[in-house]
Scaffold this motif. Structure first.
Motif, PDB file in Angstrom:
ATOM      1  N   THR A  11      38.289  38.729  40.998  1.00  0.00           N
ATOM      2  CA  THR A  11      39.000  38.636  39.731  1.00  0.00           C
ATOM      3  C   THR A  11      40.164  39.613  39.729  1.00  0.00           C
ATOM      4  O   THR A  11      39.976  40.804  39.949  1.00  0.00           O
ATOM      5  N   SER A  14      42.318  40.435  33.698  1.00  0.00           N
ATOM      6  CA  SER A  14      41.287  40.955  32.805  1.00  0.00           C
ATOM      7  C   SER A  14      40.326  39.845  32.389  1.00  0.00           C
ATOM      8  O   SER A  14      40.680  38.682  32.309  1.00  0.00           O
ATOM      9  N   PRO A  15      39.057  40.216  32.107  1.00  0.00           N
ATOM     10  CA  PRO A  15      38.038  39.223  31.758  1.00  0.00           C
ATOM     11  C   PRO A  15      38.217  38.684  30.352  1.00  0.00           C
ATOM     12  O   PRO A  15      38.931  39.263  29.528  1.00  0.00           O
ATOM     13  N   LEU A  43      30.994  39.959  35.748  1.00  0.00           N
ATOM     14  CA  LEU A  43      32.278  40.168  35.074  1.00  0.00           C
ATOM     15  C   LEU A  43      33.420  40.257  36.086  1.00  0.00           C
ATOM     16  O   LEU A  43      34.505  39.704  35.873  1.00  0.00           O
ATOM     17  N   LEU A  44      33.157  40.933  37.207  1.00  0.00           N
ATOM     18  CA  LEU A  44      34.195  41.142  38.218  1.00  0.00           C
ATOM     19  C   LEU A  44      34.237  40.046  39.265  1.00  0.00           C
ATOM     20  O   LEU A  44      35.195  39.968  40.036  1.00  0.00           O
ATOM     21  N   SER A 130      40.024  45.156  40.100  1.00  0.00           N
ATOM     22  CA  SER A 130      39.308  44.343  39.121  1.00  0.00           C
ATOM     23  C   SER A 130      38.557  45.214  38.121  1.00  0.00           C
ATOM     24  O   SER A 130      38.536  44.938  36.923  1.00  0.00           O
ATOM     25  N   ALA A 134      39.331  45.420  34.070  1.00  0.00           N
ATOM     26  CA  ALA A 134      38.264  45.043  33.140  1.00  0.00           C
ATOM     27  C   ALA A 134      38.004  46.157  32.136  1.00  0.00           C
ATOM     28  O   ALA A 134      37.840  45.914  30.934  1.00  0.00           O
TER      29      ALA A 134
END
Length: 252
Positions: A11, A14-15, A43-44, A130, A134
């Motif tokens: 990633t 941003s999430p 998330l990552l 990442s 985040a």
């Protein structure tokens, strides 16, 4: 200054806000949150191989020679970034000494501490990018600030039969920043290292022992204090250490 770009499948932006909602709520209200490794990894978009690659950077840390208690149990490096969460622009800043006021850190504060810089390989690791994006998105959602200064402290705390490892030798403390985080990287042959977050009045918000790579403890440093208990080797004949990445975000 170097703007960090990503050439990885990890990633790189941003999430989604929904994924951060529990952490936003916890940091907005009580001021502390534990994000377990599976939650952060999802998330990552990372897995065990990514954590293993990232953790290998800790073998390049160097001895902290600024410990006022005379300890030789801490290895580290240091570096700074700045990020604009509105654009995902992440920039590595020139290397500089680290300074904390003695009112914040009565053990080691009040003097410029010169640490070896982050290695280029560490600074360019896609997992780090990442992670920082985040966290910037999360803290912007809590605080409303988009521009952040980021100080990175990769630590290895060793423990042996002749020396107790002290992850937080100053005791219960704050770091004088806006948000403070502690990311577990690895534990090898150690017991102890229990982390706790407290309100200013001394109320315990949470206590946990970070164990797996990716366990992440977050706190609002303006409203909370934190501590970590000492480390002891399980087997005194074998190497013992605890690797963490402490990341401090200060609103600009």
């Amino acid at each position: 200054m170097n703007t960090i770009t990503s050439a990885s499948s990890l990633t790189s932006t941003s999430p989604a806000p929904a994924a951060l909602a529990p952490a936003v709520h916890a940091l907005t209200e009580p001021g502390g949150y534990l994000m377990p490794a599976p939650e952060l990894s999802a998330l990552l978009g990372v897995g065990p191989a990514d954590w293993a690659r990232f953790g290998a950077h800790w073998d390049a840390l160097t001895l902290d020679t600024h410990m006022a208690d005379g300890g030789t149990y801490r290895f580290r490096r240091y570096g700074q970034f700045e990020v604009d969460a509105s654009t995902d622009a992440l920039t590595r800043l020139p290397h500089a000494p680290y300074l904390q006021e003695s009112t914040i850190n009565p053990l080691n504060g009040g003097v410029e501490r010169h640490f070896d810089p982050l290695t280029d390989e560490f600074a360019a690791d896609p997992l780090l990018r990442s992670l920082l994006l985040a966290m910037a998105t999360l803290f912007t959602a809590v605080d409303g600030t988009a521009a952040w200064n980021i100080k990175l402290h990769p630590y290895r705390i060793t423990a042996g039969d002749d020396q107790t490892g002290q992850p937080a030798p100053e005791g219960r403390h704050r770091d004088g920043v806006t948000f403070i985080t502690s990311l577990m990287i690895n534990r090898v042959n150690v017991e102890g290292g229990e982390s706790a977050v407290f309100t200013d009045s001394g109320e315990e918000l949470l206590t946990t022992t970070l164990t797996g790579p990716g366990d992440l403890l977050l706190g609002d440093d303006r409203r909370t204090l934190h501590s970590v208990t000492p480390l002891h080797p399980v087997d005194t004949t074998a190497p013992a250490h605890r690797d963490v990445l402490v990341v401090a975000f200060t609103a600009r």
